[in-house]
Each structure stands twice: as C-alpha cells, then as structure tokens.
Design a protein around this motif. Structure first.
Motif, PDB file in Angstrom:
ATOM      1  N   ALA A   1      -6.902   8.834  -1.585  1.00 53.79           N
ATOM      2  CA  ALA A   1      -8.460   8.114  -1.724  1.00 53.79           C
ATOM      3  C   ALA A   1      -8.273   6.530  -1.534  1.00 53.79           C
ATOM      4  O   ALA A   1      -9.259   6.211  -1.525  1.00 53.79           O
ATOM      5  CB  ALA A   1      -8.879   8.731  -2.975  1.00 53.79           C
ATOM      6  N   HIS A   2      -7.286   5.878  -2.199  1.00 50.46           N
ATOM      7  CA  HIS A   2      -7.064   4.514  -2.201  1.00 50.46           C
ATOM      8  C   HIS A   2      -6.339   4.117  -1.149  1.00 50.46           C
ATOM      9  O   HIS A   2      -5.712   2.859  -0.931  1.00 50.46           O
ATOM     10  CB  HIS A   2      -6.452   4.237  -3.634  1.00 50.46           C
ATOM     11  N   ASP A   3      -6.026   4.688   0.229  1.00 52.22           N
ATOM     12  CA  ASP A   3      -5.272   4.267   1.258  1.00 52.22           C
ATOM     13  C   ASP A   3      -3.977   3.744   1.129  1.00 52.22           C
ATOM     14  O   ASP A   3      -3.467   2.896   1.346  1.00 52.22           O
ATOM     15  CB  ASP A   3      -6.058   3.396   1.960  1.00 52.22           C
ATOM     16  N   ASN A   4      -3.269   4.690   0.032  1.00 52.25           N
ATOM     17  CA  ASN A   4      -1.905   4.248  -0.300  1.00 52.25           C
ATOM     18  C   ASN A   4      -1.258   5.483   0.264  1.00 52.25           C
ATOM     19  O   ASN A   4      -1.330   6.577   0.181  1.00 52.25           O
ATOM     20  CB  ASN A   4      -1.766   4.164  -1.904  1.00 52.25           C
ATOM     21  N   GLN A   5       0.319   5.174   0.435  1.00 58.28           N
ATOM     22  CA  GLN A   5       1.216   5.852   1.145  1.00 58.28           C
ATOM     23  C   GLN A   5       2.116   6.675  -0.077  1.00 58.28           C
ATOM     24  O   GLN A   5       2.322   5.690  -0.946  1.00 58.28           O
ATOM     25  CB  GLN A   5       2.163   5.469   2.003  1.00 58.28           C
ATOM     26  N   LEU A   6       2.574   7.664  -0.120  1.00 55.25           N
ATOM     27  CA  LEU A   6       3.586   8.296  -1.069  1.00 55.25           C
ATOM     28  C   LEU A   6       5.029   8.005  -0.495  1.00 55.25           C
ATOM     29  O   LEU A   6       5.233   8.803   0.269  1.00 55.25           O
ATOM     30  CB  LEU A   6       2.949   9.594  -1.571  1.00 55.25           C
ATOM     31  N   VAL A   7       5.901   7.659  -1.224  1.00 57.75           N
ATOM     32  CA  VAL A   7       7.290   7.493  -0.964  1.00 57.75           C
ATOM     33  C   VAL A   7       7.768   8.401  -1.922  1.00 57.75           C
ATOM     34  O   VAL A   7       8.190   8.012  -3.077  1.00 57.75           O
ATOM     35  CB  VAL A   7       7.796   6.130  -0.907  1.00 57.75           C
ATOM     36  N   LEU A   8       8.502   9.536  -1.478  1.00 60.73           N
ATOM     37  CA  LEU A   8       9.162  10.602  -2.419  1.00 60.73           C
ATOM     38  C   LEU A   8      10.695  10.150  -2.744  1.00 60.73           C
ATOM     39  O   LEU A   8      11.575  10.285  -1.625  1.00 60.73           O
ATOM     40  CB  LEU A   8       8.878  11.906  -2.113  1.00 60.73           C
ATOM     41  N   LEU A   9      11.060   9.808  -4.089  1.00 61.05           N
ATOM     42  CA  LEU A   9      12.760   9.677  -4.240  1.00 61.05           C
ATOM     43  C   LEU A   9      13.080  10.671  -5.169  1.00 61.05           C
ATOM     44  O   LEU A   9      12.447  10.785  -6.332  1.00 61.05           O
ATOM     45  CB  LEU A   9      12.533   8.194  -4.606  1.00 61.05           C
ATOM     46  N   LEU A  10      14.155  11.525  -4.816  1.00 60.78           N
ATOM     47  CA  LEU A  10      14.735  12.461  -5.676  1.00 60.78           C
ATOM     48  C   LEU A  10      16.005  12.012  -6.114  1.00 60.78           C
ATOM     49  O   LEU A  10      16.934  11.188  -5.596  1.00 60.78           O
ATOM     50  CB  LEU A  10      14.790  13.869  -5.012  1.00 60.78           C
ATOM     51  N   THR A  11      16.540  12.630  -7.206  1.00 60.34           N
ATOM     52  CA  THR A  11      18.066  12.248  -7.788  1.00 60.34           C
ATOM     53  C   THR A  11      18.724  13.453  -7.931  1.00 60.34           C
ATOM     54  O   THR A  11      18.629  14.500  -8.383  1.00 60.34           O
ATOM     55  CB  THR A  11      17.768  11.415  -9.163  1.00 60.34           C
ATOM     56  N   GLU A  12      19.812  13.515  -6.659  1.00 56.47           N
ATOM     57  CA  GLU A  12      20.713  14.487  -6.973  1.00 56.47           C
ATOM     58  C   GLU A  12      21.945  14.404  -7.908  1.00 56.47           C
ATOM     59  O   GLU A  12      22.478  15.423  -8.451  1.00 56.47           O
ATOM     60  CB  GLU A  12      21.107  14.880  -5.394  1.00 56.47           C
TER      61      GLU A  12
ATOM     62  N   ASP B   1       0.855  -1.103  -0.064  1.00 54.01           N
ATOM     63  CA  ASP B   1       0.025   0.039  -0.089  1.00 54.01           C
ATOM     64  C   ASP B   1       0.944   1.426   0.120  1.00 54.01           C
ATOM     65  O   ASP B   1       0.770   2.136   0.716  1.00 54.01           O
ATOM     66  CB  ASP B   1      -0.968  -0.018   1.215  1.00 54.01           C
ATOM     67  N   ALA B   2       1.949   1.142  -0.870  1.00 49.07           N
ATOM     68  CA  ALA B   2       2.949   2.243  -0.831  1.00 49.07           C
ATOM     69  C   ALA B   2       3.407   2.378  -2.174  1.00 49.07           C
ATOM     70  O   ALA B   2       3.450   1.327  -3.004  1.00 49.07           O
ATOM     71  CB  ALA B   2       4.138   2.322  -0.078  1.00 49.07           C
ATOM     72  N   VAL B   3       3.455   3.523  -2.765  1.00 51.77           N
ATOM     73  CA  VAL B   3       3.749   3.755  -4.106  1.00 51.77           C
ATOM     74  C   VAL B   3       4.991   4.883  -4.382  1.00 51.77           C
ATOM     75  O   VAL B   3       5.023   5.992  -3.567  1.00 51.77           O
ATOM     76  CB  VAL B   3       2.890   4.598  -5.027  1.00 51.77           C
ATOM     77  N   ALA B   4       6.121   4.560  -5.053  1.00 49.15           N
ATOM     78  CA  ALA B   4       7.261   5.350  -5.078  1.00 49.15           C
ATOM     79  C   ALA B   4       7.127   6.388  -6.188  1.00 49.15           C
ATOM     80  O   ALA B   4       6.569   6.180  -7.329  1.00 49.15           O
ATOM     81  CB  ALA B   4       8.473   4.445  -5.273  1.00 49.15           C
TER      82      ALA B   4
ATOM     83  N   LEU C   1      13.730   0.343  -5.217  1.00 52.54           N
ATOM     84  CA  LEU C   1      12.502  -0.155  -6.030  1.00 52.54           C
ATOM     85  C   LEU C   1      12.896  -1.467  -6.132  1.00 52.54           C
ATOM     86  O   LEU C   1      11.614  -2.527  -6.061  1.00 52.54           O
ATOM     87  CB  LEU C   1      12.634   0.215  -7.556  1.00 52.54           C
ATOM     88  N   ALA C   2      13.788  -2.158  -6.403  1.00 50.12           N
ATOM     89  CA  ALA C   2      14.153  -3.647  -6.772  1.00 50.12           C
ATOM     90  C   ALA C   2      13.831  -4.399  -5.248  1.00 50.12           C
ATOM     91  O   ALA C   2      13.615  -5.527  -5.226  1.00 50.12           O
ATOM     92  CB  ALA C   2      15.548  -4.133  -7.273  1.00 50.12           C
ATOM     93  N   GLY C   3      13.827  -3.736  -3.854  1.00 51.50           N
ATOM     94  CA  GLY C   3      13.831  -4.397  -2.676  1.00 51.50           C
ATOM     95  C   GLY C   3      12.519  -4.579  -2.201  1.00 51.50           C
ATOM     96  O   GLY C   3      12.510  -5.370  -1.286  1.00 51.50           O
ATOM     97  N   GLY C   4      11.506  -4.510  -3.118  1.00 54.38           N
ATOM     98  CA  GLY C   4      10.130  -4.870  -2.826  1.00 54.38           C
ATOM     99  C   GLY C   4       9.551  -3.878  -1.704  1.00 54.38           C
ATOM    100  O   GLY C   4       8.572  -4.374  -1.013  1.00 54.38           O
ATOM    101  N   HIS C   5       9.829  -2.819  -1.703  1.00 55.08           N
ATOM    102  CA  HIS C   5       9.227  -1.792  -0.686  1.00 55.08           C
ATOM    103  C   HIS C   5       7.817  -1.278  -0.913  1.00 55.08           C
ATOM    104  O   HIS C   5       7.193  -0.558  -0.179  1.00 55.08           O
ATOM    105  CB  HIS C   5      10.374  -0.652  -0.280  1.00 55.08           C
ATOM    106  N   VAL C   6       7.807  -1.040  -2.344  1.00 54.60           N
ATOM    107  CA  VAL C   6       6.513  -0.430  -2.718  1.00 54.60           C
ATOM    108  C   VAL C   6       5.850  -1.207  -3.958  1.00 54.60           C
ATOM    109  O   VAL C   6       6.359  -2.385  -4.432  1.00 54.60           O
ATOM    110  CB  VAL C   6       7.232   0.922  -3.463  1.00 54.60           C
ATOM    111  N   ASP C   7       4.550  -0.797  -4.168  1.00 59.53           N
ATOM    112  CA  ASP C   7       3.800  -1.742  -5.223  1.00 59.53           C
ATOM    113  C   ASP C   7       3.873  -1.295  -6.614  1.00 59.53           C
ATOM    114  O   ASP C   7       3.488  -1.743  -7.574  1.00 59.53           O
ATOM    115  CB  ASP C   7       2.379  -1.751  -4.721  1.00 59.53           C
ATOM    116  N   GLY C   8       4.617  -0.021  -6.851  1.00 55.05           N
ATOM    117  CA  GLY C   8       4.643   0.544  -8.121  1.00 55.05           C
ATOM    118  C   GLY C   8       5.294   1.843  -7.980  1.00 55.05           C
ATOM    119  O   GLY C   8       5.774   2.124  -6.908  1.00 55.05           O
TER     120      GLY C   8
END
Length: 368
Positions: A98-109, A66-69, A121-128
């Motif tokens: 609205a769909h009870d999902n968490q937002l995980v923000l990733l930036l690239t410096e 229930d988390a999206v990057a 992303l490959a570590g299976g922490h998020v659904d998409g």
C-alpha cells in the motif's frame, strides 16, 4: 538471445515535456519546488513514454530504497510449513504494498546466517527491518543494533543488554492464556494440563505464566499447579503429539489440555483419538491462535484463543513506515516517539522500549 529493449530515459522525458532534466528528476522523485503546470507536463510525458525510474539512481537522490527487510529467526522448513508465518507475512506485505515498498525476506538457518543478516542490514540495502520469532539467546538484536536501521520487533523482547529499548508489537499472550484456562475451570475440569511452546520464546513463557496464574487462583494461593501437568513442546503438531503421549503416561486422569498454539492442539487431538479418549467428554482441549481454516476443520472443531496475526504484521509495518526509531537514536525525518502519524490514519509510534499489545478473544467450538 533476444535483444534488450531500450528504456525511456530521463532526458527523453525532459525533451517530451519541454523542461530541464533537473525538473523531471524533482517531479519523479517526489521533490518540491516545481510549479503545478510544469509538474503536470512531466507526469504526462512519463505516462506517454512509459518511463520507469531507475531505482538505484533514485536512491542516490532520495536516500531511500523503498524496501523493508522482514527477518524471521527460523529456518525455512518451519517458516513455510507453519500458517502463522504466512498470515503475518500477508499482513506485512499488504501494508508495504500500500505504501509502494518492497519486502525482502531473510531467514536464519543457523549461526552463520545471523552474521549474514547483520551484514546485509548494515550494508544500506533497506530502509528498515521487521523482526519476529526471536529466541532468548538470539544474537540478532545485537547485530541489528549495530546495523543502525529502524526496527520494529514482533513479540515482547526478552533481552536486556546494549541493544537499547526496542519498539515492538505483541499479543496479550498471558491474558489470553488466563482466559483459556478459566474457561476450562468453568467447565468443571480439575486436572488441567498445559502443553507449552518453545520456552526460549517470550510468547511461550507468557502463555505458561497465564496458565500458572489460574492454577494458583484455583489452588487458593501461590501454588501454580501440579508440575506433572506441564509438558514442554515446540509449537509444532509433532511436538504436540509427543507431549500428549508423555502427558498421558504421567497423568492418565487428565481431563483438560490448554495447548500453546493450534498446531500443538491438533497434534494432541490426534493422540487422544488414537488412545480412545473422547473430546470434549473425556478431555477438553483449547488452543491458541485461531488458525483458520485449521481450527474450524479439526476433529472436533477447536476452541481456541484468537489473536489477530495478520493485523499484528500489518501494524508492525505501519509503525516502521510511520517512523520507528533507529537503535539509540531517531532516524532523520522520522516521528518522535509517541507522536501521531503524519497522515492521521497511522498508529501512534510507541516510545522506545514500549510496545503495542493487541487483545485476544476466546472462540468457543466443540473441543471445549
């Protein structure tokens, strides 16, 4: 140190409801096979005890986090100063919430961050993942492809390699640019310049192509206009200032400017005021985005091409939640490409390699 507050357990809920632990687990994890009277007792016990499911344990059962990057291929200094990103994140956040999902923000410096993002992303922490502001030489598409997570891209993809055929949401950048430049032509302007965005991004390339389309039309052939009237910039106010100074040095007779975005247009307006050029009497200016309230409050208020930035973010999230395919294959339990959403109110999932293109509208104000 304050003592940790003990949380109600699954066993406590089961005891309160008079059912087995397995029955409680099925109800709180959205499973089937529990008769409604028993399910109602479990829900009542959950409410009475204030039970909150353990997300880690729940993920083991449901295979979902229930988390999206949200991956933005820009440094924080750009993301937190450009209103475009705030609007797009607001749209994404509304849909995920609205769909009870968490937002995980990733930036690239920098390049090291690309590897970090791919590893996360490959570590299976998020659904998409929702990915936008990519640059043409960006390694992220390949890393995301290797991670195998369902992904929707913001903006037309500019790569053609082993990453396959991505799903994306974009604005009609080329068509919007044509509308802007045709408006300037209709005002009788004949020396129309273009201050581009960063040309390692497809949105900037498409807007430049739209400008050239209309310049070729007005020239009556394939000539895309005077190259001295095109100055490359970077979508920032400072870039707009630099480009406007360069443009006035090249072509002091310029009588109109189409800027690749509103922030660039604001920088151009500042330089025109410094040089004593009246807007729109001497130089008409058109932007792109309709970034409110900036576009309305500029001096003068900015004529611009409106794109639905927040709506684009929201649509990206909806496509992902309704079943964007993982790179190279469909994720288990997702929609086939092109199928309607299961609840009937979501967007149709585009076939891999296709995208949803949102329309633009010219908003006329005092600058042109």
């Amino acid at each position: 140190m304050p003592e940790a507050v003990s949380r109600p357990t699954l066993e406590a809920v089961a005891a309160r409801a008079g059912v087995s632990r397995a029955t409680v687990s099925r109800v709180v994890n959205g499973g089937y096979g529990v008769r409604e009277p028993l399910a109602a007792r479990v829900r009542r016990a959950v409410a009475e005890l204030g039970y909150v499911p353990n997300q880690a344990a729940r993920s083991l059962v449901t295979k979902r986090h229930d988390a999206v990057a949200v991956v933005i291929a820009e440094p924080g200094t750009r993301v937190f100063t450009d209103p475009f990103f705030a609007l797009q994140l607001r749209g994404i956040s509304k849909e995920l919430t609205a769909h009870d999902n968490q937002l995980v923000l990733l930036l690239t410096e920098g390049r090291d961050d690309h590897t970090r993002v791919g590893r996360y992303l490959a570590g299976g922490h998020v659904d998409g993942a929702l990915v936008f502001s990519l640059h043409l030489d960006d390694p992220l598409p390949g890393l995301i492809h290797d991670a195998g997570v369902p992904t929707v891209f913001g903006g037309r993809p500019g790569w053609r390699d082993r990453t396959g055929t991505p799903v994306y949401v974009d604005t009609d950048n080329r068509g919007g640019a044509r509308t802007a430049v045709r408006h300037l032509v209709g005002l009788g302007r004949t020396r129309i310049a273009h201050i581009t965005g960063a040309l390692d991004q497809t949105s900037a390339v498409d807007r430049l192509d739209g400008y050239r389309d209309v310049m070729a039309e007005t020239a009556g052939g394939s000539v895309a206009g005077d190259p001295a009237l095109v100055v490359e910039s970077d979508f920032t106010p400072a870039g707009g200032e630099r480009a406007m100074r360069e443009l006035l040095g090249r072509r002091p007779d310029v009588d109109a400017v189409f800027a690749a975005n509103d922030l660039t247009a604001l920088g151009a307006l500042r330089v025109l005021r410094e040089r004593g050029r009246r807007v729109p009497e001497d130089v008409a200016v058109v932007g792109f985005d309709d970034m409110l309230p900036l576009a309305e409050q500029s001096d003068p208020p900015l004529t611009t091409v409106r794109q639905d930035i927040e709506g684009m973010g929201r649509l990206m999230a909806r496509l992902l939640l309704h079943g964007a395919p993982a790179p190279g294959a469909l994720a288990p339990g997702t929609l086939a490409p092109g199928a309607p959403s299961p609840d009937g109110d979501g967007p149709t999932v585009p076939a891999p390699g296709s995208g949803v293109i949102l329309p633009t509208t010219l908003i006329r104000r005092a600058s042109a």
